[in-house]
Structures are given as C-alpha cells and as structure tokens.
Motif scaffolding. Structure first.
Motif, short mmCIF file in Angstrom:
data_model
loop_
_atom_site.label_atom_id
_atom_site.label_comp_id
_atom_site.label_asym_id
_atom_site.label_seq_id
_atom_site.Cartn_x
_atom_site.Cartn_y
_atom_site.Cartn_z
N SER A 162 31.58 -29.45 42.64
CA SER A 162 30.88 -28.54 41.73
C SER A 162 31.87 -27.80 40.84
CB SER A 162 30.04 -27.54 42.53
OG SER A 162 29.09 -28.20 43.33
N ILE A 163 32.94 -27.30 41.46
CA ILE A 163 33.97 -26.58 40.71
C ILE A 163 34.63 -27.50 39.69
CG2 ILE A 163 36.22 -25.44 40.91
CD1 ILE A 163 35.26 -24.39 43.65
N LEU A 164 34.85 -28.75 40.09
CA LEU A 164 35.51 -29.71 39.20
C LEU A 164 34.74 -29.90 37.90
CD1 LEU A 164 37.87 -31.69 38.88
CD2 LEU A 164 36.42 -33.45 39.91
N THR A 165 33.41 -29.88 37.96
CA THR A 165 32.61 -30.07 36.75
C THR A 165 32.74 -28.89 35.78
OG1 THR A 165 30.61 -29.06 37.70
CG2 THR A 165 30.90 -31.44 38.01
N SER A 166 33.19 -27.73 36.28
CA SER A 166 33.33 -26.54 35.43
C SER A 166 34.77 -26.25 35.02
CB SER A 166 32.76 -25.31 36.16
OG SER A 166 31.36 -25.43 36.33
N ILE A 167 35.70 -27.08 35.43
CA ILE A 167 37.11 -26.88 35.08
C ILE A 167 37.33 -26.86 33.55
CG2 ILE A 167 39.37 -28.02 35.13
CD1 ILE A 167 38.74 -26.33 37.58
N PRO A 168 36.54 -27.60 32.74
CA PRO A 168 36.72 -27.48 31.28
C PRO A 168 36.54 -26.07 30.74
CG PRO A 168 35.45 -29.44 31.78
CD PRO A 168 35.59 -28.68 33.07
N GLN A 169 35.88 -25.20 31.49
CA GLN A 169 35.65 -23.84 30.97
C GLN A 169 36.96 -23.07 30.76
OE1 GLN A 169 32.65 -22.04 33.45
NE2 GLN A 169 31.11 -23.56 32.88
N PRO A 170 37.84 -22.94 31.76
CA PRO A 170 39.11 -22.25 31.47
C PRO A 170 40.02 -23.07 30.56
CG PRO A 170 39.10 -23.08 33.73
CD PRO A 170 37.71 -23.23 33.21
N LEU A 171 39.94 -24.40 30.66
CA LEU A 171 40.80 -25.25 29.83
C LEU A 171 40.44 -25.17 28.35
CD1 LEU A 171 41.09 -28.46 32.06
CD2 LEU A 171 42.67 -26.52 31.89
#
Length: 317
Positions: free
Chosen positions: A236-245
C-alpha cells in the motif's frame, strides 16, 4: 465403512481437511518485509525537519517529509483488518465518504488560493483566476486520460478480483500509483506562495487521511490471497511513494517559476475534485446509501473547512 467393519476416510474427505488446514494457515512475514519496515522507520526518524512545522518559507525537507507522511499513511489502511479480518463493505463505504469530504475541502482551498494569488514577483498578464481555471482543466484532462488508458486494458474493479491472477492485482496497484503522481504534485505546489506553509500542511493532512481508504482497498485485495498484513501494508505504501518523489520537483518548479503557481494549484484541485466526486463518493454510495454518504461526507467537509479557517486565523494572528 468397509466390508471388514473398519471405518475408513475417503480421499475426498482427506482432501477437504487439507484444504481447510491451508485456509487456516496464517501467512508468515518474510525477512524482506521486515527489512523494508526497518528502512521506512529509519527514513521517518532521520528526515524529520526541525522545526517540524515550517516557519516562514518551507524548506525542501519540509516538502519531502510531509509528502513522505502522506505516503506511509496509506499503510494504516490495514489496521481495520487486524481487528476485523472480514470488514463489511458498508464501513469501507463510510471511510470513502469521509475521505471524499476531505478531498473536496482540499480542492476548494486550492482553488481559492489559486484565484486569490497575489505575489510581488508575479508579472503575468493573465489573471490568476484564468490561470487557475486552465490548471483545473489540465488536471481533469490528466485524470480522464489516465482513466481512459487503463480502461483499455481490463476491468480494474476491486470487487471482481476473486480468482484473478497476479497481473490483474498489479494493474490495481498501477491505478493507485498513477493517482499518487497528481497527488504528489498537489502537495508540492501547495507549499508555494505566501501562504504555502499553512496551505501545504492542510493539503498534506487531507491527503494523508484520504490515503487510508486507498490502503484499505489494497489490503482487501491482498490479504485474502494469503498475504500477511505487514506485506499488504508495505505494498500500500509503495503505491503512494510517488507523492514525496513528485512533491519536491513540483515545489521547485513553482518556486522558480512563480507565475505558473496558480496553474499548479488549479491542476491539483481539478484532479482531486474529480477523484472525490466521481470515484470516492460513487464508491461510498454503492457500498452504503445516499443518506449515509451525504451525511459523512458533509460532516467531513465541514470539519476540514473549519480546520482550514483555524489554521488561517492562527497564521494571521
């Protein structure tokens, strides 16, 4: 019973018992998941900005860290399944309604900030309202284009996942990840401008709460496939990693090209509004009913607008 009076188990019964044992077997957490969790904890502790809340202009570390918090909050979607392994779809709908209200409030704040944009370094001849509207149209076009692209591949509805193979599960992750790109841009641009510290905090908090139902949707897919809860949270966290990137380059872009900030705010607001109205609210209505969806989303919207006003008053006092 055989002819000699001995009771024997049939092969079918034995197979059934074995199947039941497999169903009862708890999935084991892999060492890779434990290492990934340790890395996440280290990043969370080491990169904490000081002071935690930006004073004056936010730094790159502030933008990164608030985006990081919104990303890891997606993993909290697994928590309900720890206490209630078979969560009723009604409560999933309620969480979507709450998230929708928060996203509508966030969209409204982005539009207001974009339309009232007034910076000394802004020398554009195009009114801030027009730039915000252009950004909103671009945000809608981006989301609609993404949706159209994904619909050409396969039906990605989570409710129909039963019996699907790994490819389909990965497509669901792909949908969530694509949404995270526009949300990361929203975090980055919200930290720009005179009121960036307050607006960025508000938008980040809204997205962090919105990410929890998304994490729950992913967990509901993975855990029935015999995935342990920690691994489901990490996916789940992996799918949201683009947010800080995406938050950091978006912040840098509008910081050095201040005239496009209203466009960026409009883009993020338009994308969030579409997700809130045409995804979260619709899914909430399908899982609950019109009254429940309306009540929970309205209370959530009012609560977030009240919080935004409180933050504004505190910043101006």
């Amino acid at each position: 019973m055989s002819k000699d009076g001995v009771v024997r188990k049939s092969n079918n019964g034995s197979k059934y018992d074995n199947d039941k044992k497999k169903e009862r077997a708890k999935p084991k957490t892999s060492s890779v998941s434990m290492i990934a969790l340790l890395i996440i904890l280290i990043i969370t502790v080491v990169t904490i900005p000081r002071p935690f809340q930006p004073v004056g202009k936010p730094t790159l570390l502030h933008v990164w860290y608030y985006g990081w918090i919104t990303a890891i909050s997606t993993g909290l979607g697994v928590l309900p399944l720890i206490f209630i392994p078979k969560l009723d779809s009604y409560w999933v709908g309620v969480s979507n309604a709450i998230a929708a209200g928060m996203m509508i409030a966030a969209s409204y704040s982005l539009f207001v900030e974009g339309c009232s944009f007034d910076e000394p370094d802004d020398h554009s001849e195009i009114a801030s309202e027009a730039r915000t509207a252009i950004g909103a149209l671009l945000g809608l076009a981006f989301i609609l284009g993404t949706k159209q692209f994904l619909e050409k591949h396969e039906d990605l509805k989570v409710g129909d996942i039963g019996g699907a193979d790994a490819k389909r599960i990965l497509l669901i992750f792909f949908v969530m990840t694509l949404h995270s790109f526009s949300e990361g841009v929203g975090i980055g641009v919200s930290f720009g401008g005179n009121h960036g510290s307050e607006l960025g905090l508000f938008i980040s908090a809204s997205l962090a709460v919105h990410n929890i139902p998304e994490g729950l949707a992913i967990a509901v897919v993975l855990i029935p496939k015999n995935t342990d809860k920690l691994t489901a949270a990490l996916w789940s966290i992996l799918t949201s990693i683009p947010q800080p990137l995406m938050a950091v380059p978006a912040f840098l872009f509008v910081h050095y090209f201040i005239v496009v900030l209203p466009v960026g705010l409009g883009f993020a607001g338009g994308a969030m509004a579409w997700v809130a109205f045409f995804e979260l609210l619709l899914e909430a209505y399908e899982d609950t009913n019109m009254l429940t969806t309306g009540c929970f989303s309205a209370v959530s919207l009012a609560g977030m607008l009240f919080l935004q006003n409180a933050i504004d008053e505190r910043s101006h006092s």
